[in-house]
Design a protein around this motif. Structure first.
Motif, PDB file in Angstrom:
ATOM      1  N   ALA A  92       0.624  -1.082  -0.288  1.00 56.99           N
ATOM      2  CA  ALA A  92       0.172   0.259   0.418  1.00 56.99           C
ATOM      3  C   ALA A  92       0.709   1.260  -0.008  1.00 56.99           C
ATOM      4  N   VAL A  93       1.239   1.810  -0.864  1.00 60.51           N
ATOM      5  CA  VAL A  93       2.132   2.753  -0.980  1.00 60.51           C
ATOM      6  C   VAL A  93       1.795   4.160  -1.171  1.00 60.51           C
ATOM      7  N   ASN A  94       1.985   4.610  -0.214  1.00 62.20           N
ATOM      8  CA  ASN A  94       1.588   6.732  -0.047  1.00 62.20           C
ATOM      9  C   ASN A  94       1.554   7.619  -1.283  1.00 62.20           C
ATOM     10  N   THR A  95       0.909   7.265  -1.904  1.00 63.90           N
ATOM     11  CA  THR A  95       1.457   8.363  -3.434  1.00 63.90           C
ATOM     12  C   THR A  95       1.580   9.914  -3.214  1.00 63.90           C
ATOM     13  N   ARG A  96       1.830  10.260  -1.598  1.00 61.39           N
ATOM     14  CA  ARG A  96       2.246  11.282  -1.543  1.00 61.39           C
ATOM     15  C   ARG A  96       3.418  11.520  -1.130  1.00 61.39           C
TER      16      ARG A  96
END
Length: 116
Positions: A92-96
């Motif tokens: 689950a990649v934090n796009t921020r």
């Protein structure tokens, strides 16, 4: 396409393959505090560029999601867990935390994590 990402200080750096089409905002007790906009990819699509030892990890509740964060700057660039339906390892990649993704232009899917 490969996207580079990192925590604020750079002790955790990674590349992730693919292009986000939407992100998820979760209202669970952890995600609502972090403010992450999550993009889910198979774990094999994420490659660490820094030593795994640079990551700190937090788990809670059922202890199935490994929330990785930097012990120096405190940023949470991604988490890991197996998909509950398929068993496939996911990130689950934090796009921020991605350098070249306009996360504000991506559709946001709301997820009721408090209900779990």
């Amino acid at each position: 396409m490969a996207h580079k990402g990192s925590c604020h200080c750079g002790r955790i750096a990674f590349e992730v393959e693919g292009d986000p089409r939407e992100v998820m905002s979760c209202n669970c007790s952890m995600c609502s505090r972090k403010g992450s906009l999550l993009w889910f990819v198979p774990r094999e699509k994420l490659r660490l560029l820094t030593p795994e030892a640079n990551m700190s990890t937090y788990t809670f509740n059922r202890h199935t999601i490994r929330h990785h964060f930097c012990g120096t700057c405190g940023i949470h660039p991604f988490g890991e867990a197996n998909d509950p339906r398929s068993g496939v390892p996911m990130a689950a990649v934090n796009t921020r935390c991605l350098e070249d993704v306009d996360f504000a232009s991506l559709p946001v899917k709301q997820f009721n994590g408090r209900a779990l």
